[in-house]
Design a protein around this motif. Structure first.
Motif, short mmCIF file in Angstrom:
data_model
loop_
_atom_site.label_atom_id
_atom_site.label_comp_id
_atom_site.label_asym_id
_atom_site.label_seq_id
_atom_site.Cartn_x
_atom_site.Cartn_y
_atom_site.Cartn_z
N SER A 544 11.51 -60.81 -7.69
CA SER A 544 10.16 -60.59 -6.89
C SER A 544 9.16 -61.31 -7.21
CB SER A 544 9.90 -59.07 -6.63
OG SER A 544 11.02 -58.59 -5.86
N PRO A 545 8.57 -61.13 -8.95
CA PRO A 545 7.58 -61.64 -9.40
C PRO A 545 7.63 -63.30 -9.24
CG PRO A 545 8.52 -59.95 -10.90
CD PRO A 545 9.48 -60.47 -9.68
N ILE A 546 8.87 -63.83 -9.12
CA ILE A 546 8.76 -65.47 -9.11
C ILE A 546 8.48 -65.55 -7.56
CG2 ILE A 546 10.51 -67.19 -8.91
CD1 ILE A 546 11.94 -65.73 -11.34
N VAL A 547 9.01 -64.71 -6.64
CA VAL A 547 8.73 -64.81 -5.21
C VAL A 547 7.10 -64.81 -5.09
CG1 VAL A 547 9.08 -64.13 -2.86
CG2 VAL A 547 11.07 -64.32 -4.50
N ALA A 548 6.59 -63.82 -5.55
CA ALA A 548 5.26 -63.37 -5.57
C ALA A 548 4.54 -64.73 -5.81
CB ALA A 548 4.83 -62.44 -6.21
N ALA A 549 4.97 -65.20 -7.01
CA ALA A 549 4.25 -66.44 -7.75
C ALA A 549 4.23 -67.81 -6.73
CB ALA A 549 4.76 -66.91 -8.79
N LYS A 550 5.43 -67.97 -6.03
CA LYS A 550 5.69 -68.94 -4.87
C LYS A 550 4.71 -68.78 -3.76
CE LYS A 550 10.25 -70.17 -6.35
NZ LYS A 550 11.72 -70.27 -5.93
N LEU A 551 4.55 -67.52 -3.35
CA LEU A 551 3.64 -67.16 -2.15
C LEU A 551 2.31 -67.50 -2.39
CD1 LEU A 551 5.46 -63.98 -1.09
CD2 LEU A 551 5.38 -65.94 0.22
N TYR A 570 -3.48 -58.05 -8.57
CA TYR A 570 -2.36 -57.31 -8.95
C TYR A 570 -1.01 -58.16 -9.04
CZ TYR A 570 -4.86 -53.06 -8.89
OH TYR A 570 -5.84 -51.75 -9.22
N LEU A 571 -0.80 -58.80 -8.04
CA LEU A 571 0.45 -59.57 -7.82
C LEU A 571 0.69 -60.85 -8.98
CD1 LEU A 571 0.70 -60.26 -4.09
CD2 LEU A 571 2.08 -58.62 -5.13
N LYS A 572 -0.53 -61.18 -9.40
CA LYS A 572 -0.50 -62.35 -10.79
C LYS A 572 0.09 -61.64 -11.81
CE LYS A 572 -3.92 -65.68 -8.73
NZ LYS A 572 -5.27 -66.03 -8.86
N ASN A 573 -0.26 -60.43 -11.83
CA ASN A 573 -0.18 -59.62 -13.38
C ASN A 573 1.13 -58.67 -13.14
OD1 ASN A 573 -2.35 -60.74 -14.61
ND2 ASN A 573 -3.58 -59.26 -13.39
N TRP A 574 2.01 -59.03 -12.19
CA TRP A 574 2.94 -58.05 -11.88
C TRP A 574 4.19 -58.37 -12.56
CZ3 TRP A 574 6.49 -58.15 -6.88
CH2 TRP A 574 7.22 -56.72 -6.94
#
Length: 794
Positions: A544-551, A570-574
């Motif tokens: 999920s953090p990898i997907v968040a980073a791609k988004l 919050y997402l960048k530091n997740w």
């Protein structure tokens, strides 16, 4: 004043009388955990000790007496659940729930489970141990029904008690087998996409269409739509009073990687949540065998179990064992269909469904050579274009009773493997570990091949014969592993490696849980019970953090609002953690919903998109689609003259996600914790009546976990304020062969299905906190701490 005082006195007396009556009635309805019971057919006195969580520990002089006692205590706690379980496959829910259940009954009655059960029973060896012990178990259930209190659900619904038979056992296994299957949920949807938009749209969904080019050219200009199958079957399973099996985790760690040098076994089958829960635990000790197992309601042998010598459990293999075939009717005779050798008559099976408080419903089901015609069983399909369902379970010999008996009474690993081979369907990963240091897994199921070029992800051609099954594989070709060099085996519903160059088709789940499991197992060589327990309740996603980073990388917003900026931080530091106090998962999952909606709904339509959200393909697509900037899915087909890009869809979805969260949770991002949206309530079928909800349901609770983490607390992607958890670990078990008497387990709510038992929900708090309790096997400890119920011959 005297009249008023007298009236008040009468009122107080009436209230006291009612209170006493209600208290007495509730006491009357409670399970009996101590005292004496007289049973017919009992050879010798048998003692049951109930431990502090209501688990029965049965001590008997012989196996038949033990099974008689098991049937009795199982019925005492779960008779209502048994009643529901045995009614689903033959289509008998309407008889107690009324016409609201008629669609469910029509569908299951037509699948052929009941006929397959009868055929299997006719071939049983009536002198075999599996049969004899099953009959003793059923005798125990029936004696409880004859002699003891009727569950309150029976009384509320006016259910008449009928004796349990061995056919009920087979029908329960049949329903379980169907609930594992996925083809009927995704194949029709994939066929619609192919027919409407072509194979290019399916490349990004993990379906290899290279072998189907000829079929694409033959697609009709106005193709039949099949989504009704996906929609109807998904709705039936979701509304079923007995939840479907979904996924699972398991790993078995060999001695080289454990602190003690002994095998550690872990398993948590993922099943739709309900109340009562799926499993009933029981411990049996006789001179012939000892077994601590988890039992399905109404079945005599456990699907999950251990003793001092070995442990076993299961996950779903997710193999494809259902094919859907488009049949071709004879234009001159609707009772005939085309086969490779000419027209043949449909077999007509007549079913009468009893419906409470109204007239019977008569169902006539057509069967082709492939199986039942789905058009007769569900609504929304064109009757002129019949679709048949070919299911391995009803077509191959059913040896499930002997199989599960053998698994639970094996003398060694080779004996155990003999039981695994007997299971034609459903497809399971059977996980195994033993006191001698062996670790192993085997994929069950009668596997098969089609001709090269046939893609079973679609509706197949039933008339030509070219799409029929060409070859059944020998069990030696089933994927398996025994004592591998890396000293562990695991399963998280992923596709096994190829056997003889053949990757078996199926409905496998993405890498998320498997990656986390191997990331944790590989570097560590001092595993113990405590560290395994932390792993079973792990809430971190490595994906999920990898997907968040791609988004985030694909965001193209010139200016962010204050809350959009905070959400991104919050997402960048997740780290990928999904604990109740975390904020990032609330933002991430809302973004994922809008990303999926804005990508797929324009092509699929609102209903089709909802069906898509319930498939394994959706889960695979979340991460994979973001890698392809040129995917056809990014364009919104409803906006003429404009072609949307990946960046535009991702950006639009982010803004919609934050706006939705502001509306639902307020403008303070710091308060968007996972606990505010991720909740579970364990629901009883009668809780649909609002007045009964608090009596029968357990919860709601705010819970950690998420989709596709090890602690797989599953929910449907939605724009609703709450993500209601629909399923997850149905039990968590850890068997430690260095200290087998102190192995651990936990159930989501409690052991008993009786709402007046103290064991109805006494494990819920422990479960939600990620804690465990003992699976006791030490008799001295059991006797010292338990209550005693003695069975004597009548």
């Amino acid at each position: 004043m005297k009249i008023i005082k007298k009236s008040l006195l009468v009122l107080v007396v009436v209230i006291l009388f009612l209170a006493i009556a209600v208290t007495s009635y509730i006491f009357y309805l409670k399970p009996k955990y101590e005292g004496e019971v007289l049973l017919k057919d009992l050879n010798k006195e048998t003692t049951v000790y109930f431990d502090d969580y209501g688990i029965p520990h049965i001590y008997a002089d012989n196996p038949k007496d033990a099974m008689l006692a098991l049937g009795y205590v199982h019925a005492q706690d779960r008779l209502w659940q048994m009643e529901l379980m045995r009614r689903i496959a033959p289509g008998k829910l309407s008889a107690i729930f009324g016409s609201v259940a008629i669609d469910n009954d029509m569908f299951f009655a037509g699948l052929g489970i009941e006929e397959a059960s009868a055929k299997a029973i006719a071939t049983l060896d009536k002198n075999s141990p599996s049969y004899q012990l099953t009959m003793a178990y059923l005798d125990g259930i029936n004696q409880y029904m004859d002699e003891e209190v009727t569950p309150i659900e029976f009384q509320l619904l006016g259910v008449k008690k009928e004796k349990f038979t061995i056919k009920d056992v087979y029908n329960i296994f049949g329903y379980m087998s169907f609930s594992f299957a996925m083809a009927q949920k995704s194949d029709p949807l994939m066929t619609d996409i192919r027919n409407k938009y072509g194979m290019e749209y399916l490349k990004d969904l993990g379906i290899d269409g290279a072998f189907n080019s000829v079929k694409i050219k033959n697609s009709k200009s106005k193709p039949e739509e099949y989504a009704a199958i996906s929609k109807s079957v998904a709705a039936l399973l979701n509304k079923s009073p007995i939840p479907p099996f979904i996924g699972s985790n398991s790993w078995v760690i060999g001695g080289k990687k454990t602190k003690s040098g002994k095998v550690l076994f872990a398993n948590d089958p993922h099943i739709g949540f309900s109340q009562p829960g799926t499993w009933y635990e029981a411990h049996i000790v006789t001179p012939e065998f000892e077994l601590y197992g988890c039992y399905l309601a109404g079945t005599p042998f456990p699907l999950l179990a251990h003793n001092r010598d070995y442990a076993y459990g299961l996950t779903m293999f997710e193999n494809d064992d259902i094919d859907l075939y488009q049949e071709e009717n004879n234009s001159a005779n609707a009772n005939q269909y085309k086969t490779p050798t000419g027209f043949a008559d449909y077999t007509i099976i007549k079913k009468t469904i009893k419906v409470k408080d109204t007239s019977d419903y008569v169902l006539n089901v057509k069967w082709s050579r492939h199986g039942p015609i789905m058009n007769d069983l569900i609504k929304g399909l064109n009757s002129k274009n019949p679709v048949a369902m070919s299911w391995i379970y009803t077509q191959q010999p059913i040896q499930i009773l002997d199989a599960v008996y053998t698994l639970s009474h094996a003398k060694n690993i080779n004996d155990f493997q003999r039981g695994v081979k007997l299971i034609a369907a459903p497809g399971l990963n059977i996980m195994y570990g033993d006191a001698k240091g062996n670790v192993a897994w085997w994929a069950t199921g009668k596997l098969y091949k089609h001709k090269e070029g046939v893609n079973s992800n679609f509706i197949l051609n039933g008339a030509s014969g070219n799409d029929d099954i060409q070859e059944f594989l020998d069990f030696s070709k089933n994927p398996s592993a025994m004592n591998p060099d890396w000293d562990y085996v695991y399963s998280a519903n992923n596709q096994p490696e190829a056997v003889d160059g053949f990757l078996y088709p199926g409905y496998y789940l993405p890498e998320d849980r498997a990656k986390r499991i191997t990331d944790l197992l590989d570097p560590k060589s001092d595993w113990d019970k405590e560290t395994v327990s932390k792993m079973l309740t792990d809430n971190t996603s490595p994906v999920s953090p990898i997907v968040a980073a791609k988004l985030i990388h694909n965001l193209a917003l010139k200016k962010l609002t204050k809350n959009e900026g905070k959400a991104l931080e919050y997402l960048k530091n997740w780290s990928g953690r999904n604990d109740v106090t975390d904020i990032a998962p609330t933002i991430y999952n809302k973004w994922i919903y809008f990303y999926l909606k804005n990508t797929f709904e324009d092509e699929l339509g609102a209903d089709g998109f909802e069906q898509f959200l319930g498939t394994h393909i959706m889960k695979q697509a979340i991460a994979k689609l973001l890698e392809n900037e040129k995917s056809l899915w990014w364009d919104n087909v409803t906006t003429k003259g404009k072609k949307e890009t990946r960046s535009e869809i991702v950006s639009q979805s982010f803004k919609e996600a934050v706006a939705s969260l502001e509306k639902q949770l307020g403008n303070t991002v710091e308060k968007w914790t996972w606990s505010t949206v991720h909740n579970v309530e364990f629901k009883h079928p009668l809780s649909k009546v609002a007045a009964l909800r608090k009596i029968f349901n357990v919860g709601p609770f705010a819970v950690s976990g998420s989709n596709e983490v090890i602690n797989n607390q599953m929910f449907h992607y939605t724009n609703d304020k709450e993500y209601t958890v629909t399923g997850g670990p149905s039990t968590r078990r850890i068997v430690d062969f260095s200290d087998v008497e102190n192995s651990w387990s936990i159930l989501p709510t409690g052991q008993s299905g009786n709402p007046f038992s103290k064991h109805y929900d006494d494990q819920a708090k422990l479960y939600n906190e990620g804690k465990f309790r003992k699976m006791k096997m030490n008799k001295e400890e059991i006797v010292k701490t338990g209550t005693k119920l003695v069975f004597k011959a009548k």
